[in-house]
Design a protein around this motif. Structure first.
Motif, PDB file in Angstrom:
ATOM      1  N   ILE A 278      52.587   2.207  97.695  1.00 55.51           N
ATOM      2  CA  ILE A 278      53.022   3.612  97.604  1.00 55.51           C
ATOM      3  C   ILE A 278      52.122   4.348  96.598  1.00 55.51           C
ATOM      4  N   GLY A 279      51.623   3.600  95.596  1.00 61.12           N
ATOM      5  CA  GLY A 279      50.714   4.183  94.603  1.00 61.12           C
ATOM      6  C   GLY A 279      49.381   4.563  95.238  1.00 61.12           C
ATOM      7  N   LYS A 280      48.908   3.725  96.142  1.00 62.80           N
ATOM      8  CA  LYS A 280      47.665   3.994  96.860  1.00 62.80           C
ATOM      9  C   LYS A 280      47.841   5.227  97.759  1.00 62.80           C
ATOM     10  N   ARG A 281      49.025   5.291  98.406  1.00 62.57           N
ATOM     11  CA  ARG A 281      49.309   6.444  99.271  1.00 62.57           C
ATOM     12  C   ARG A 281      49.328   7.734  98.444  1.00 62.57           C
ATOM     13  N   PHE A 282      49.956   7.670  97.269  1.00 64.14           N
ATOM     14  CA  PHE A 282      50.011   8.837  96.383  1.00 64.14           C
ATOM     15  C   PHE A 282      48.600   9.245  95.960  1.00 64.14           C
ATOM     16  N   LEU A 283      47.778   8.264  95.586  1.00 60.98           N
ATOM     17  CA  LEU A 283      46.400   8.585  95.171  1.00 60.98           C
ATOM     18  C   LEU A 283      45.622   9.233  96.300  1.00 60.98           C
ATOM     19  N   SER A 284      45.885   8.793  97.541  1.00 65.96           N
ATOM     20  CA  SER A 284      45.109   9.364  98.649  1.00 65.96           C
ATOM     21  C   SER A 284      45.630  10.752  99.033  1.00 65.96           C
ATOM     22  N   ASP A 285      46.924  11.018  98.778  1.00 59.51           N
ATOM     23  CA  ASP A 285      47.520  12.296  99.179  1.00 59.51           C
ATOM     24  C   ASP A 285      47.404  13.384  98.109  1.00 59.51           C
ATOM     25  N   ARG A 286      47.285  12.978  96.855  1.00 58.68           N
ATOM     26  CA  ARG A 286      47.412  13.965  95.777  1.00 58.68           C
ATOM     27  C   ARG A 286      46.144  14.816  95.628  1.00 58.68           C
ATOM     28  N   LEU A 287      46.267  15.861  94.830  1.00 55.42           N
ATOM     29  CA  LEU A 287      45.131  16.753  94.574  1.00 55.42           C
ATOM     30  C   LEU A 287      44.153  16.087  93.614  1.00 55.42           C
ATOM     31  N   PRO A 288      42.888  16.510  93.653  1.00 52.81           N
ATOM     32  CA  PRO A 288      41.979  16.007  92.610  1.00 52.81           C
ATOM     33  C   PRO A 288      42.430  16.585  91.275  1.00 52.81           C
TER      34      PRO A 288
END
Length: 424
Positions: A278-288
């Motif tokens: 879920i952390g990887k998903r958050f990193l891929s979805d979040r803003l820079p």
């Protein structure tokens, strides 16, 4: 143009203004760091005496930031438990439905600078109104429309979402276990002849069964074998059959529970894996992250900027006595994948949702301890390169240099470079 929107009483909705506006992007980027989940935004421009949307609730927590004009918000409690903290947005409700089912919690006018928080599931509707007399007129601001920014968070971010990631993997691993075959064992013979809705026995029947049998047995004993007994063999058979069904059902439930508990136990041992996913998903979805000047000035970005104060040696090199930390907490994660230490970060993400796929950095497993130290050191702390856990100081410098070159490491040199070690 502006005039026609006013005349039509339409609401103008601007989707995801953070893709175009640096201030909104910077704010959302900080909120994502603060909340630890994705944040989004939309802007709404509504003329006077117009209502943008019918009453409804959302599947996200929202913050309404009133920027211009005045808007009257009416907020109602969730209609029932099932629609409290919902995982999907509602349909549009009619005024009548809201009056009938909803308890009005709030009827309030927001003016410029006001913020309203709406948890997901709370029903709301809004209309633009003239400036209320108790609110002071703001010089240079027009009151003939409302402009507000909606900031949203917590989408697909509840325990059920986490378990949707965790449980399928736990089931798969428990079923493939080397230690136990219990989940691979065949289902009980003919279990469909006593399980399922049509075989359900009422609780009253079950509690009455032993009592009924006792009475029958007594009647049989009393009447001996003289054939005069009023005991109906068929009834006896039926009661015994029911008892057998109840016993079989009980056994089936016990067997099922053992296996469900095995899957749960497996799940408890996989919490970190699910958090990585879920952390990887958050990193891929979040803003820079929109780096603030004090952060940016310590990264490789500052090297190309002639005005930046050079806290690092101008040679762009990492020394044994260089101080390091992650430029902003939690923008990177280290996970183990197929015998490699893989680092994911969101620094190069696009402001457009999933516009740029993550490009992971691969390291050897023996780099992992040093990487973990660097990724978990954040402001106000520093770690010195030579204090990293690794074979020799060259390895330590190499790992730190890789993260610095990637742009996710902030560095500072407080003394002169320790040039005793030559690398590269």
């Amino acid at each position: 143009g502006h005039a026609s929107v006013d005349a039509s009483h339409c609401t103008l909705r601007l989707l995801r203004p953070h893709e175009h506006n640096d201030n909104i992007h910077a704010m959302l980027s900080l909120l994502e760091s603060e909340f630890g989940c994705m944040a989004g935004s939309n802007a709404y421009f509504t003329p006077l005496n117009s209502q943008g949307f019918a009453p409804h609730y959302d599947d996200v927590d929202v913050f309404i930031l009133q920027l211009e004009g005045y808007k009257r918000w009416r907020v109602y409690a969730p209609f029932n438990k099932r629609e409290t903290l919902p995982r999907a947005s509602s349909r549009d409700y009619t005024e009548a439905e809201v009056e009938e089912n909803g308890e009005e919690l709030m009827d309030v006018v927001l003016g410029p600078g006001d913020v309203l928080y709406l948890p997901r599931g709370w029903i709301h509707q809004a209309e633009t109104v003239p400036r209320p007399s108790h609110m002071p007129k703001i010089p240079g601001k027009k009151d003939d429309h409302s402009l507000h920014l909606t900031v949203s968070a917590m989408q697909n971010w509840c325990w059920a979402d986490f378990l949707e990631i965790l449980m399928p993997g736990a089931l798969e691993d428990a079923a493939a276990s080397e230690k136990s075959i219990s989940l691979r064992e065949g289902l009980p013979q003919n279990f469909l002849s006593y399980m399922g809705t049509m075989h359900q026995v009422d609780d009253e029947d079950v509690s009455a069964l032993p009592e009924g049998l006792k009475q029958m047995a007594e009647a049989l004993a009393k009447n001996g074998g003289d054939g005069e007994g009023e005991v109906d063999e068929d009834v006896l058979m039926e009661i015994q059959a029911k008892q057998r069904t109840v016993a079989q059902q009980k056994l089936f439930k016990e067997e099922a529970k053992k296996r469900i508990m095995r899957v749960c136990k497996q799940a408890m041992s996989m919490l970190d894996d699910a958090c990585d996913q879920i952390g990887k998903r958050f990193l891929s979805d979040r803003l820079p992250p929109a780096l603030l000047e004090p952060e940016r000035s310590l990264t490789k970005e500052a090297l190309s900027d002639p005005t930046a104060p050079h806290h690092h040696d101008a040679s762009k090199k990492i020394w044994p006595n260089t101080l390091c930390r992650l430029v902003r907490p939690n923008i990177a994660r280290l996970v183990m994948e197929e015998g490699k230490a893989v680092l994911y970060h969101c620094l190069d993400n696009s402001r457009v949702f999933q516009g740029t796929p993550l490009s992971p950095m691969e390291f050897e497993i023996d780099d992992a301890p040093a990487l973990e130290q660097l990724l978990t050191t954040a402001e106000p702390h520093w770690i010195m390169v030579k204090d990293l856990i690794h074979g020799d100081v060259e390895d330590k410098m190499e790992v730190a240099q890789a993260l610095f070159d990637e742009g996710i490491l902030a560095t500072m040199l407080v003394e002169t470079p320790d040039r005793s070690v030559q690398t590269g």
